[in-house]
Design an enzyme around this catalytic site. Sequence first.
Site, PDB file in Angstrom:
ATOM      1  N   ASP A 177      90.128  64.907 -18.850  1.00 17.32           N
ATOM      2  CA  ASP A 177      89.846  66.310 -19.144  1.00 17.32           C
ATOM      3  C   ASP A 177      90.820  67.132 -18.294  1.00 17.32           C
ATOM      4  OD1 ASP A 177      88.880  68.929 -19.197  1.00 17.32           O
ATOM      5  OD2 ASP A 177      86.789  68.295 -19.379  1.00 17.32           O
ATOM      6  N   LYS A 202      89.504  78.025 -21.696  1.00 16.35           N
ATOM      7  CA  LYS A 202      89.842  78.358 -20.319  1.00 16.35           C
ATOM      8  C   LYS A 202      91.320  78.779 -20.207  1.00 16.35           C
ATOM      9  CE  LYS A 202      85.616  76.997 -20.038  1.00 16.35           C
ATOM     10  NZ  LYS A 202      85.232  75.629 -19.678  1.00 16.35           N
TER      11      LYS A 202
HETATM   12  C1  PLP Z   1      84.334  74.608 -20.172  1.00 14.04           C
HETATM   13  C2  PLP Z   1      84.672  73.211 -20.002  1.00 14.04           C
HETATM   14  C3  PLP Z   1      84.380  72.253 -20.991  1.00 14.04           C
HETATM   15  C4  PLP Z   1      83.613  72.595 -22.260  1.00 14.04           C
HETATM   16  O1  PLP Z   1      84.333  73.429 -23.099  1.00 14.04           O
HETATM   17  P1  PLP Z   1      83.685  74.537 -24.048  1.00 14.04           P
HETATM   18  O2  PLP Z   1      84.864  75.202 -24.650  1.00 14.04           O
HETATM   19  O3  PLP Z   1      82.835  75.439 -23.206  1.00 14.04           O
HETATM   20  O4  PLP Z   1      82.852  73.802 -25.056  1.00 14.04           O
HETATM   21  C5  PLP Z   1      84.794  70.949 -20.773  1.00 14.04           C
HETATM   22  N1  PLP Z   1      85.433  70.581 -19.643  1.00 14.04           N
HETATM   23  C6  PLP Z   1      85.705  71.468 -18.660  1.00 14.04           C
HETATM   24  C7  PLP Z   1      86.423  70.998 -17.448  1.00 14.04           C
HETATM   25  C8  PLP Z   1      85.339  72.802 -18.804  1.00 14.04           C
HETATM   26  O5  PLP Z   1      85.599  73.663 -17.814  1.00 14.04           O
END
Ligand code: PLP
Length: 385
Positions: A177, A202
């Site tokens: 991730d 993000k």
């Molecule tokens: C926000 C986030 C997610 C999930 O993403 P969404 O767009 O809110 O569904 C997954 N991994 C990390 C590290 C995040 O900050």
Amino acid sequence: MARKQHFNTVAIHAGQEFDPTTGAVIPPIYQSSTFVQKSIGELRGGYEYSRGGNPTRDSLQTLLAALEGGKHGLSFASGLAAEDTLLRAALSPGDHIVMGNDVYGGTHRLIERVHGPWGIRNTVVDMSDLRAVEKAIIAGETKMLWIETPSNPLMKISDIAELAEIGHRAGLIVVVDNTFASPALQRPLLHGADVVVHSTTKYLGGHSDVLGGALIINDDALAEKALFLQFAAGPVSAPLDAWLTIRGIKTLAVRMERHSSNAQAIAEHLDGHPALEAVYYPGLPDHPGHALAKQQMSGFGGMLSLAFVGGAKAARKFAEKTKLFQLAESLGGVESLVNYPSEMTHASVRGTVLEVPDNIVRLSVGIEDVTDLIADLDRAMPKKK
Ligand SMILES: *Cc1c(COP(=O)(O)O)cnc(C)c1O
């Protein structure tokens, strides 16, 4: 065009050819659910129905793959929609996942509470402890290693190359991730990972105005399965959302530079403050992951966390007192945000091994003027008695 382009150029041009019919520099938003056929089954540009394919989504998907140096890019309605698609494409009932003990709370919730009842088991380990990772792998059953680095909210750094090697020795799919670093600072596929996951909500979107998620996959067979699920189950990104994400990505590299320099200045300013037990930022030389981050990333990013000496009470008071740093979930936008993880972003992992200490406040440092940001934080700090 044989010469390989650099990241800043790719971020602005990959998949972004001007519109051949009008010359519009910015490809249009194809806000259409369906496409007229010449005759039955004879399509005009390969497009039939937007769940299966849409030119704006394709344009984003090409861009995502190029940013991460991967083969296939897929975009989704949210980060979790992307993760869900990957899990279902790669795993079957009875399979087992090993994941970090500080992965995003929603990832843990999805794997534990949605995929768990469908027969996917998981073990949570400290990813910086390579021995523990090896021990958690069950031969023949573990199929996936899920890494998040830097982690949330304690900014732990895991060694992608080492973990990929451990995972590959056991035949696992290695997933990173990459939401916190963004491809401007870290490209996990180049360190050996098989799949990159993003919440494009993000840093990639970058303006807190759109939800989205992405998968970048090198393996053709896995990508095909994920593409089939994207079409057959429909967790796709809408055309306007895809377009907003493309627009955000064009400034990703310059934004990440400013996010990083602002966060570094703030971390250095607050480090050693008497009201703080610790400042967690990989750009600080005494952060345990500093050397690794330096080698694995090209910048330390815009996220940092503070641990308050005064416990939960001091942490909560601080989080409610800042003004420029607005109290909100999420991160990665141009505007600074403050978050109290134990009751906000990480409320879903309270009482689990992923629980976050209640004296922690997380900052998403924006790209405002850093002197204004520091003044805001100083004003909210506990006063000496
Ligand atoms: C926000 C986030 C997610 C999930 O993403 P969404 O767009 O809110 O569904 C997954 N991994 C990390 C590290 C995040 O900050």
